[in-house]
Design a protein around this motif. Structure first.
Motif, mmCIF file in Angstrom:
data_model
loop_
_atom_site.group_PDB
_atom_site.id
_atom_site.type_symbol
_atom_site.label_atom_id
_atom_site.label_comp_id
_atom_site.label_asym_id
_atom_site.label_seq_id
_atom_site.Cartn_x
_atom_site.Cartn_y
_atom_site.Cartn_z
ATOM 1 N N THR A 83 116.864 24.769 25.048
ATOM 2 C CA THR A 83 115.437 24.448 25.199
ATOM 3 C C THR A 83 114.845 25.218 26.375
ATOM 4 O OG1 THR A 83 115.836 22.225 24.330
ATOM 5 C CG2 THR A 83 113.752 22.571 25.472
ATOM 6 N N TYR A 86 114.384 28.841 25.380
ATOM 7 C CA TYR A 86 113.274 28.953 24.437
ATOM 8 C C TYR A 86 111.923 28.784 25.133
ATOM 9 C CZ TYR A 86 109.989 27.577 20.763
ATOM 10 O OH TYR A 86 108.886 27.484 19.960
ATOM 11 N N ARG A 107 107.573 32.165 16.639
ATOM 12 C CA ARG A 107 108.906 31.607 16.859
ATOM 13 C C ARG A 107 109.849 32.767 17.185
ATOM 14 N NH1 ARG A 107 112.508 30.192 11.741
ATOM 15 N NH2 ARG A 107 113.999 30.564 13.429
ATOM 16 N N ASN A 134 120.133 22.204 9.328
ATOM 17 C CA ASN A 134 118.936 22.830 9.884
ATOM 18 C C ASN A 134 118.073 21.763 10.556
ATOM 19 O OD1 ASN A 134 116.514 24.059 10.436
ATOM 20 N ND2 ASN A 134 116.186 24.887 8.382
ATOM 21 N N TRP A 135 118.004 21.827 11.882
ATOM 22 C CA TRP A 135 117.259 20.805 12.632
ATOM 23 C C TRP A 135 115.763 21.077 12.682
ATOM 24 C CZ3 TRP A 135 120.420 18.891 17.493
ATOM 25 C CH2 TRP A 135 121.656 18.385 17.053
ATOM 26 N N HIS A 136 115.310 22.172 12.130
ATOM 27 C CA HIS A 136 113.874 22.457 12.158
ATOM 28 C C HIS A 136 113.091 21.649 11.139
ATOM 29 C CE1 HIS A 136 113.670 26.510 14.477
ATOM 30 N NE2 HIS A 136 113.142 25.536 15.177
ATOM 31 N N TRP A 172 118.900 26.012 14.321
ATOM 32 C CA TRP A 172 117.446 26.261 14.444
ATOM 33 C C TRP A 172 117.000 27.328 13.441
ATOM 34 C CZ3 TRP A 172 115.872 22.147 16.439
ATOM 35 C CH2 TRP A 172 116.396 21.585 17.594
ATOM 36 N N SER A 175 117.121 31.132 14.474
ATOM 37 C CA SER A 175 116.546 31.570 15.759
ATOM 38 C C SER A 175 117.535 32.459 16.510
ATOM 39 C CB SER A 175 116.213 30.359 16.639
ATOM 40 O OG SER A 175 115.190 29.591 16.047
#
Length: 209
Positions: A83, A86, A107, A134-136, A172, A175
């Motif tokens: 985090t 990012y 993104r 996939n946590w998105h 993510w 990413s």
């Protein structure tokens, strides 16, 4: 053409993405908190954002790490670091992409993570528990924070993400990209570094720009 190329290259260096909590441009932040302090000399995040990055139910995204029971601290620190990278890093320009979501216009995609950063993340999280790859997307948000979708089973990370590459690339939705490059190679982004030695990701962004 060379001048135009230089302009494009510069626009990829030292830049903040257009997303929910990012500053419009990077600069010094004296009071960055905890694990985000690595970026205090030049950051895309504010001090508030850096504090929130460490909260279990942070207002940043109302995201709950503990959706399948408490996430072990040694695992959580990697997600906090992810985090911080990012939100705070001004060196992700070469991998900024358009995002078609309500909460951000841009993104990151395929950021080449150093092998050690990815493998340590997997190592420390293999016994943590989750219900999604996939946590998105695909969570149940009816309570205002993410819960496992109906029918999703909570399992250890090592079954959900059988390899370090699977974790880094899938959690993510692309990413990050797993690489065989090592820290200090100048070819991969480090989630962790010693700020006293300077930020190694500056040179990496220059290389890929």
């Amino acid at each position: 053409p060379a001048a135009a190329a230089a302009v494009t290259q510069d626009s990829l260096l030292n830049v903040c993405m257009d997303a929910k909590h990012h500053k419009t441009e990077p600069g010094p932040e004296g009071e960055l908190y905890g694990q985000c302090v690595l970026w205090k000399d030049n950051a895309c995040c504010t001090a508030n954002t850096s504090v929130e990055a460490h909260q279990d139910q942070s207002y940043l995204y109302n995201f709950n790490w503990d959706h399948c029971g408490a996430m072990p601290e040694k695992c959580k620190r990697h997600f906090i670091q992810d985090t911080c990278l990012y939100e705070c890093s001004p060196n992700l320009g070469p991998w900024i992409d358009q995002a078609d979501t309500s909460w951000r216009k841009e993104r990151i995609q395929d950021v080449p993570l150093c092998k050690e950063d990815c493998e340590q993340w997997w190592e420390d999280c293999q016994d943590a528990v989750t219900c999604k790859v996939n946590w998105h997307k695909g969570w149940n948000w009816t309570t205002g924070t993410n819960q496992c979708p109906k029918g999703a089973m909570c399992q250890k990370f090592k079954y959900v993400f059988p390899t370090a590459a699977a974790l880094c690339e899938q959690v993510w939705s692309g990413s990050y990209r797993y690489t065989s490059y090592r820290r200090g190679s100048g070819r991969c982004i480090q989630m962790w570094f010693d700020p006293a030695q300077g930020n190694p990701n500056v040179a990496v962004a220059q290389y890929y720009a």
